[in-house]
Write a protein that holds these residues in place. Sequence first.
Motif, short mmCIF file in Angstrom:
data_model
loop_
_atom_site.label_atom_id
_atom_site.label_comp_id
_atom_site.label_asym_id
_atom_site.label_seq_id
_atom_site.Cartn_x
_atom_site.Cartn_y
_atom_site.Cartn_z
N UNK A 70 -36.27 -28.80 7.91
CA UNK A 70 -34.82 -28.60 7.84
C UNK A 70 -34.43 -27.98 6.50
N UNK A 71 -34.88 -28.57 5.40
CA UNK A 71 -34.54 -28.04 4.08
C UNK A 71 -35.13 -26.65 3.88
N UNK A 72 -36.34 -26.43 4.38
CA UNK A 72 -36.94 -25.11 4.26
C UNK A 72 -36.12 -24.04 4.95
N UNK A 73 -35.67 -24.32 6.17
CA UNK A 73 -34.84 -23.35 6.88
C UNK A 73 -33.52 -23.11 6.16
N UNK A 74 -32.92 -24.15 5.66
CA UNK A 74 -31.64 -23.97 4.95
C UNK A 74 -31.81 -23.16 3.67
N UNK A 131 -40.26 -12.29 -3.60
CA UNK A 131 -41.53 -12.85 -3.12
C UNK A 131 -42.09 -13.94 -3.99
N UNK A 132 -41.62 -14.04 -5.24
CA UNK A 132 -42.11 -15.10 -6.12
C UNK A 132 -41.62 -16.47 -5.67
N UNK A 133 -40.74 -16.51 -4.64
CA UNK A 133 -40.30 -17.79 -4.09
C UNK A 133 -41.25 -18.34 -3.04
N UNK A 134 -42.38 -17.66 -2.80
CA UNK A 134 -43.33 -18.11 -1.77
C UNK A 134 -43.72 -19.58 -1.90
N UNK A 135 -43.88 -20.14 -3.12
CA UNK A 135 -44.23 -21.57 -3.21
C UNK A 135 -43.26 -22.51 -2.52
N UNK A 136 -42.01 -22.06 -2.29
CA UNK A 136 -41.07 -22.90 -1.55
C UNK A 136 -41.61 -23.18 -0.15
N UNK A 137 -42.22 -22.17 0.45
CA UNK A 137 -42.76 -22.36 1.80
C UNK A 137 -43.97 -23.29 1.79
N UNK A 138 -44.66 -23.39 0.67
CA UNK A 138 -45.81 -24.31 0.60
C UNK A 138 -45.33 -25.77 0.63
N UNK A 139 -44.11 -26.00 0.16
CA UNK A 139 -43.59 -27.36 0.11
C UNK A 139 -42.90 -27.74 1.41
#
Length: 457
Positions: free
Chosen positions: A36-40, A62-70
């Motif tokens: 849920x938080x990832x989609x938001x 693209x430097x925000x990619x680590x967000x998807x790892x969490x």
Amino acid sequence: MWQAVRHGARRVDEATPDSRDRAVDALRACAILGVVLGHWLVTALVAHDGGLYTASPLGRMPWLAPISWIFQTLAVFFLVGGHVATKSLASARARGLTYGQWLRARLGRLARPVLALLCLWAVVTAGLLLTGAPADTVHTLVKLALSPLWFLLVFAALTAATPLVARLHPLWPLAVVLHVDVLRFGLHLGPSWLGWANLPAGWLVPYTLGAAWTRGELDTRRAGRVLLVFGTTATVGLVCWAGYPAAMVGVPGAAISNLDPPTLAAVTFGLAQCGLALLLRDRLRRAMRRPLPWAAVATVNLSAMTIFLWHQTALMATTAATLPVGRLPGLHTVPDGPAWIAARLGWLPVFALVLAVCWGAFRTYEQGGGGRRHMRGRRVWGWGVWGWGVWGWRVWERRSRVVRVHRGVGRGGQAGWGGQAGRPGRRGRVARVGHANGAAGGGDTGAVPRVPRGHRV
């Protein structure tokens, strides 16, 4: 009020059987809330020319990619799902229930909230089309609202296949994903649909790990460490040297998506997540002994599907309802920098509040309880949220029907759109579009051509 909360938490704690593994519920709650938080955080609905289109901050940053790892935690959900399903099937057989009875009970809880979502969106879609909403905008909204259903379809299929896969070793579906990706990306062979074989195979890997957990094969910490180290090493190697994207979610416009369908990198990343989840079991069990954290986890688990199904609707309702105010940063604007991220973080509590309204309106479909009077009141709240959102979007869309053209002089020095000057727009219903018909000329004609209703520039 705080005393009432603590008293309620103690009642939930006392009503929970001692035999229940609270770590399982904690992992499921973390997986749902992570998605849920990832989609938001990575889904933006950008307002432009009287319509809405989706964008992702991962495309421009693209430097925000680590967000998807969490926050891409689907593997943990399938791990828990496989564990709970195999354990539940064994318990049902011990009580003398047939496979059909067990399956109807398992899928019934998934089907009821899905039907509620489909009914509401069928009415909303028909209403938008009948009132002249642009078809591409309606397609964007419906696709985003129904996007959680792919996950439930796969999960339902794996649940139905539980007797067949209960003793399947996870290496078998992992081998399928490996060979499919070698054919797709290494040898460039096979039909275009070949990658979709990874959809069931990729999520079958954590599901069968959950079955192995039930069999007691993953009880040691060594098993968790092996999965974590192997999954992390393999994922780093695939991203750094095999050309897989670093983001573990789909990014609009990207050549390869790690999630649509799942790639080998997404599966190995899921192995690392499963290993970490197994290592955290003991700590979670200790944390869940406290009444307040356990009550929060229990509440999420009782309505896990409702939260998952309606979180995108909450985002869209908030976005649509605030459109008459103007293009608000972090909500209607292009996700192109750190300022957008900071603004989006400020909107998360608003999304959560609207989701809470949807939860109160539709959770009874999942739980199968509640009286008619209470359900009627909750439906009113739910429909009220969407009526509020649709009204806001339609007000803003009407204001954007007449488009002001600026910097529109063509190469021959004539005004844009064939040099035909239009009449002034009425009541300020304008939205600017820059550089119409070329940018060689200069100046602003100030002409405002009238756009027929139902047409877009």
